[in-house]
Design a protein around this motif. Structure first.
Motif, mmCIF file in Angstrom:
data_model
loop_
_atom_site.group_PDB
_atom_site.id
_atom_site.type_symbol
_atom_site.label_atom_id
_atom_site.label_comp_id
_atom_site.label_asym_id
_atom_site.label_seq_id
_atom_site.Cartn_x
_atom_site.Cartn_y
_atom_site.Cartn_z
ATOM 1 N N ASP A 34 0.845 -1.191 0.000
ATOM 2 C CA ASP A 34 0.000 0.000 0.000
ATOM 3 C C ASP A 34 0.882 1.243 0.000
ATOM 4 O OD1 ASP A 34 -2.093 1.707 0.107
ATOM 5 O OD2 ASP A 34 -2.559 1.391 2.231
ATOM 6 N N PRO A 36 0.790 5.217 -0.068
ATOM 7 C CA PRO A 36 -0.153 6.345 0.092
ATOM 8 C C PRO A 36 -0.080 7.364 -1.036
ATOM 9 C CG PRO A 36 1.038 5.894 2.146
ATOM 10 C CD PRO A 36 1.701 5.106 1.055
ATOM 11 N N GLN A 37 1.089 7.496 -1.675
ATOM 12 C CA GLN A 37 1.222 8.487 -2.748
ATOM 13 C C GLN A 37 0.381 8.150 -3.962
ATOM 14 O OE1 GLN A 37 3.610 7.190 -1.013
ATOM 15 N NE2 GLN A 37 4.675 8.893 -0.018
ATOM 16 N N LEU A 38 -0.026 6.882 -4.105
ATOM 17 C CA LEU A 38 -0.820 6.488 -5.264
ATOM 18 C C LEU A 38 -2.307 6.773 -5.075
ATOM 19 C CD1 LEU A 38 0.867 3.106 -6.209
ATOM 20 C CD2 LEU A 38 1.295 5.356 -7.175
ATOM 21 N N HIS A 39 -2.730 7.044 -3.865
ATOM 22 C CA HIS A 39 -4.138 7.337 -3.603
ATOM 23 C C HIS A 39 -4.371 8.823 -3.857
ATOM 24 C CE1 HIS A 39 -4.868 3.345 -1.949
ATOM 25 N NE2 HIS A 39 -3.736 3.470 -1.268
ATOM 26 N N VAL A 40 -4.708 9.153 -5.068
ATOM 27 C CA VAL A 40 -4.905 10.543 -5.469
ATOM 28 C C VAL A 40 -6.403 10.807 -5.583
ATOM 29 C CG1 VAL A 40 -4.393 12.303 -7.201
ATOM 30 C CG2 VAL A 40 -2.722 10.517 -6.700
ATOM 31 N N ARG A 41 -6.845 11.898 -5.005
ATOM 32 C CA ARG A 41 -8.252 12.285 -5.129
ATOM 33 C C ARG A 41 -8.529 12.815 -6.531
ATOM 34 N NH1 ARG A 41 -9.762 16.391 -0.611
ATOM 35 N NH2 ARG A 41 -7.906 17.404 -1.476
ATOM 36 N N LYS A 42 -9.659 12.455 -7.052
ATOM 37 C CA LYS A 42 -10.048 12.864 -8.400
ATOM 38 C C LYS A 42 -11.378 13.594 -8.355
ATOM 39 C CE LYS A 42 -7.591 9.154 -10.807
ATOM 40 N NZ LYS A 42 -7.705 8.050 -11.800
ATOM 41 N N PRO A 49 -6.998 14.393 -11.554
ATOM 42 C CA PRO A 49 -6.449 14.344 -10.190
ATOM 43 C C PRO A 49 -6.421 15.726 -9.559
ATOM 44 C CG PRO A 49 -4.708 14.084 -11.838
ATOM 45 C CD PRO A 49 -6.006 14.016 -12.585
ATOM 46 N N GLU A 52 -3.094 18.057 -3.285
ATOM 47 C CA GLU A 52 -3.343 17.770 -1.873
ATOM 48 C C GLU A 52 -3.945 18.964 -1.144
ATOM 49 O OE1 GLU A 52 0.286 16.481 -0.186
ATOM 50 O OE2 GLU A 52 0.426 14.654 -1.409
#
Length: 237
Positions: A34, A36-42, A49, A52
């Protein structure tokens, strides 16, 4: 030999008795990690994307109230006498891929046609059986609520586009109870939003002029290159 003994080795030799050996199961090292840097809000609308530091905009109020129909005389007259035309224009502004004629015709058939049919049924009250009149009014009432849901969905699309809050209540309930006032309010809101977007200042940047070299500066260099020509020959070894 003495020099080697004076400098002790920095490496330590481990034996099996010094520590238990961990058993690694097959496939244990291939488990997903896992990051965390790959969990980007879209964005929910366009899917792009978001940074932050992005904060979702708060629910903005409408620029005019639900009963402010007199603020825009043109939309007030259109909504009073031709609400189907006003509804078609509102849908075309919200969804640019839909022409205004389609929603206008649907509105004219179901809303204006239903009201005309209800008025005709009320005028012929003594000539129609009461049970039949009750069924007609029940069907018209159900159709009115269906039209309110459809027009409320369009109002909800407008609220998502400009991040507007429910005013004064749910979009479908607004159109079911105050349909004409809601159409005028939506038209005034889009009109004010479009006027604000067109009034934004624009900065025009002119490109630099194209630089060209004259033939007088090129002639000496071309003549020198013509005099000093190098001939290359390929010879077999």
């Amino acid at each position: 030999m003495a020099e080697e003994l004076s400098h002790a080795s920095r490496y330590v030799k481990l034996t099996k008795d010094q520590g238990p050996m961990e058993e690694i199961k097959p496939g244990e090292l291939n488990q997903p990690i896992d990051v965390p840097q790959l969990h980007v809000r879209k964005c929910n609308e366009c899917g792009q994307p978001l940074p932050e530091s992005y904060l979702a905009p708060a629910d903005e109020p409408w620029t005019s109230g639900i009963f402010g129909c007199a603020e825009d005389a043109e939309s007030c007259r259109t909504g009073l006498f031709c609400p189907c035309v006003l509804f078609g224009r509102n849908v075309e502004h919200v969804r640019e891929d839909i022409p205004w004629t389609g929603p206008c015709i649907c509105h004219a058939v179901f809303v204006e046609g239903g009201l005309a049919f209800a008025a005709a049924t009320a005028a012929l009250h003594g000539f129609i059986d009461p049970n039949t009149t009750f069924l007609i009014y029940e069907g018209l009432f159900f159709s009115w609520w269906m039209c309110g849901i459809y027009t409320g969905i369009m109002r909800q699309s407008l609220q998502k586009k400009y991040h507007l809050k429910n005013s004064p209540c749910d979009p479908c309930l607004v159109h079911c109870c105050m349909h004409w006032c809601a159409l005028c309010q939506e038209h005034r809101e889009m009109k004010s939003r479009l006027s604000d977007e067109t009034a934004m200042p624009m900065t025009l940047v002119n490109p630099p002029p194209v630089q060209e070299m004259s033939a007088a500066h090129d002639s000496p260099s071309t003549s020198a290159n013509a005099n000093h020509q190098v001939h290359l020959e390929m010879q077999a070894l």
